[in-house]
Design a protein around this motif. Structure first.
Motif, PDB file in Angstrom:
ATOM      1  N   TRP A  15      38.103  86.360  34.803  1.00 51.05           N
ATOM      2  CA  TRP A  15      39.751  86.779  34.671  1.00 51.05           C
ATOM      3  C   TRP A  15      39.482  87.720  33.330  1.00 51.05           C
ATOM      4  CZ3 TRP A  15      44.285  83.665  36.284  1.00 51.05           C
ATOM      5  CH2 TRP A  15      45.455  84.517  36.455  1.00 51.05           C
ATOM      6  N   THR A  18      41.270  93.841  33.104  1.00 51.15           N
ATOM      7  CA  THR A  18      41.597  94.705  33.877  1.00 51.15           C
ATOM      8  C   THR A  18      41.705  93.971  35.511  1.00 51.15           C
ATOM      9  OG1 THR A  18      40.564  96.422  32.903  1.00 51.15           O
ATOM     10  CG2 THR A  18      41.091  96.999  35.254  1.00 51.15           C
ATOM     11  N   ASN A  19      40.875  93.259  35.786  1.00 51.55           N
ATOM     12  CA  ASN A  19      40.736  92.559  37.123  1.00 51.55           C
ATOM     13  C   ASN A  19      40.447  91.266  37.034  1.00 51.55           C
ATOM     14  OD1 ASN A  19      40.156  94.872  38.954  1.00 51.55           O
ATOM     15  ND2 ASN A  19      38.758  95.245  37.377  1.00 51.55           N
ATOM     16  N   ARG A  21      38.799  88.330  39.151  1.00 52.95           N
ATOM     17  CA  ARG A  21      37.697  87.951  40.557  1.00 52.95           C
ATOM     18  C   ARG A  21      37.568  86.582  40.379  1.00 52.95           C
ATOM     19  NH1 ARG A  21      32.874  90.877  39.795  1.00 52.95           N
ATOM     20  NH2 ARG A  21      32.631  89.881  37.824  1.00 52.95           N
ATOM     21  N   GLU A  36      41.334  90.857  42.835  1.00 52.88           N
ATOM     22  CA  GLU A  36      42.479  91.605  42.527  1.00 52.88           C
ATOM     23  C   GLU A  36      42.671  92.527  41.326  1.00 52.88           C
ATOM     24  OE1 GLU A  36      45.288  91.795  44.977  1.00 52.88           O
ATOM     25  OE2 GLU A  36      44.434  90.310  46.258  1.00 52.88           O
ATOM     26  N   PRO A  37      43.414  93.478  41.272  1.00 53.33           N
ATOM     27  CA  PRO A  37      43.610  94.398  39.927  1.00 53.33           C
ATOM     28  C   PRO A  37      44.668  93.534  39.259  1.00 53.33           C
ATOM     29  CG  PRO A  37      44.768  95.530  41.802  1.00 53.33           C
ATOM     30  CD  PRO A  37      44.112  94.272  42.335  1.00 53.33           C
ATOM     31  N   GLY A  39      44.423  91.847  36.140  1.00 54.79           N
ATOM     32  CA  GLY A  39      44.049  91.628  34.932  1.00 54.79           C
ATOM     33  C   GLY A  39      44.993  91.036  33.944  1.00 54.79           C
ATOM     34  N   THR A  55      45.747  85.267  44.738  1.00 56.23           N
ATOM     35  CA  THR A  55      44.340  85.452  44.921  1.00 56.23           C
ATOM     36  C   THR A  55      43.415  84.372  45.583  1.00 56.23           C
ATOM     37  OG1 THR A  55      44.291  86.754  42.866  1.00 56.23           O
ATOM     38  CG2 THR A  55      42.007  86.525  43.768  1.00 56.23           C
TER      39      THR A  55
END
Lengths: 304, 304
Positions: A15, A18-19, A21, A36-37, A39, A55
């Motif tokens: 994490w 910006t993002n 994941r 997901e964007p 961040g 997410t």
């Protein structure tokens, strides 16, 4: 997200600013991945739990608790909760400095990994400690340099299962500003692509005259005006000057130790090229996500 | 603009990217000054004459022609008309490379000074050649280094009345991007002001480890996070690292030659401080406008 995978034991999360994941995991096997964007940079304190559930919600099971292990800027002061910095020298993960983030959803138990700091020269990292933990899981007993190229590239001296010291270079950020915001933006306006010969020449130039950086950057613009230097050559020259300068600064460290590059393939390839040009005896590239996942799995084992 | 001064013989113009500055002259005496934010960067080809007339129109006399001598980016490809680059080595002004800009207003006769270029390493200047011509007018027979600090700082080797070679450093632009756009903007957010001790320490650090620039810049941020480094110290540290790096790059040139700094007082003072710290034997500061005016007066004499 598709159908919920069966057998999710835990969730790994990288994490950053910006993002977000995430990976649905069974042991060390990836069952599903999501990004997901969302961040840290764009979230208020009360938006972290909803972002996580958006997410990974499809991977959760009603009535059971799925452990979530997250690393990166999510643990910064501006993040979900502030996880401490562990001072070097130290193993990359110290379970007693991991933090629990409280959630109102009882299907998750969220652990956030700490960062690392160094007193002198002052330095900090968040997220890279987990990739280094992954390196040590993938290459047990590794001793040498871990280089993690990115916006803020880290070079860590790893020995005896611990990060002994590290150094951060804001080379990637300087490159981005130079090509997007400075007078050099005119030099890189044009065809896409790179020019290996221009990169190599720039690496050699800057290694021989490191103090001349600001002049050699400007000469890229002058070469465009006077000789019509093409955009790919200019782009590679600017990259070669900045990456070459950084690699030259670490020469004492890499001349006697193996280097493992952990990062996205294109940028790692540039660092590896510069290292080879300047005479590094041994370099290897490991994929960043592989190290992140191995590191998050190692963190999960520490939590027990 | 006030009342028109009497006895205007000619008009001196320093026309850069951002501003147009003009002086009503009688010989080498300034009768009046004017400035407008009508730099080359904001003007289309057909807007240069109106911009000039808006600024100096009140100094003109019906029925007579006033010579106007202009230097700077007004002569760039994107300027009023493109004046050539004169290759070094060369005297700073070559009258046969001056250009006439046609005007529909018959009260002015506009001459635009050329720039200078260097083939290898590729380099260009526009405007600074006129300040160097002014230096030679103010210090006849000067032999040494002229340093012109700014967004793109120039160092010119001057001997035998000519510019022998020069080197441009985009240090000022890198400083501006670092403090306004990079992660270091957080470090300089706070009280105004500078910290001489932080500047001095940074100059010494970077001179000893020039390749470490991108790491030493980042350590400013880490010092803010870990030790609460104050904004004035951070600002001076970033300046000291960048200016110190540039001054270190020119050491072979200044160690055996006097340096004249031509520029705005604050930035020239930083360069002089770094030069003195690193051991330059002799430095002097000349005010930039004084050199520009003396250089434009010298150009006017060449036109005859």
């Amino acid at each position: 997200m598709g159908a919920a995978p069966a057998g999710v034991e835990w969730i790994a999360v990288d994490w950053g600013t910006t993002n977000l994941r995430a990976w649905a995991m069974q042991g060390e096997q990836v069952l599903a991945a999501a990004a997901e964007p969302l961040g840290m940079g764009g979230l208020a304190k009360n938006q972290f739990e909803p972002a996580l559930l958006k997410t990974v919600g499809g991977w959760l099971t009603e009535g059971s608790v799925t452990p979530v292990v997250a690393c990166g800027m999510v643990g910064a002061r501006q993040g979900w909760i502030e996880a401490p910095y562990v001072s070097v020298p130290s193993p990359p993960h110290s379970a007693d400095a991991f933090c629990r983030a409280a959630t109102s959803d009882t299907r998750v138990a969220v652990t956030i990994v700490h960062g690392m700091s160094q007193a002198d020269p002052a330095d900090v990292m968040r997220g890279e400690e987990t990739q280094i933990a992954g390196l040590l899981a993938l290459r047990p007993g590794f001793s040498g340099l871990a280089c993690l190229p990115g916006t803020h590239t880290k070079w860590a001296v790893v020995a005896d299962g611990a990060v002994q010291s590290f150094r951060t270079f804001m080379t990637g950020e300087l490159y981005g500003l130079a090509v997007a915001q400075s007078v050099l933006r005119h030099s890189v306006a044009g065809p896409d692509g790179y020019d290996d010969a221009a990169f190599d020449e720039a690496v050699a130039e800057i290694a021989a005259d490191p103090a001349g950086l600001a002049a050699r950057l400007f000469s890229t613009r002058a070469s465009g005006l006077l000789r019509g230097m093409a955009a790919p050559a200019a782009r590679s020259r600017i990259s070669g000057l900045l990456v070459g300068l950084e690699v030259a600064a670490m020469q004492a460290a890499w001349s006697n130790a193996p280097v493992v590059l952990i990062g996205a393939s294109a940028v790692s390839a540039s660092y590896r090229r510069a290292l080879t040009l300047l005479g590094a005896p041994q370099t290897e590239v490991l994929e960043a996500d592989l190290c992140s996942l191995a590191g998050l799995a190692a963190a999960r084992k520490l939590i027990g």
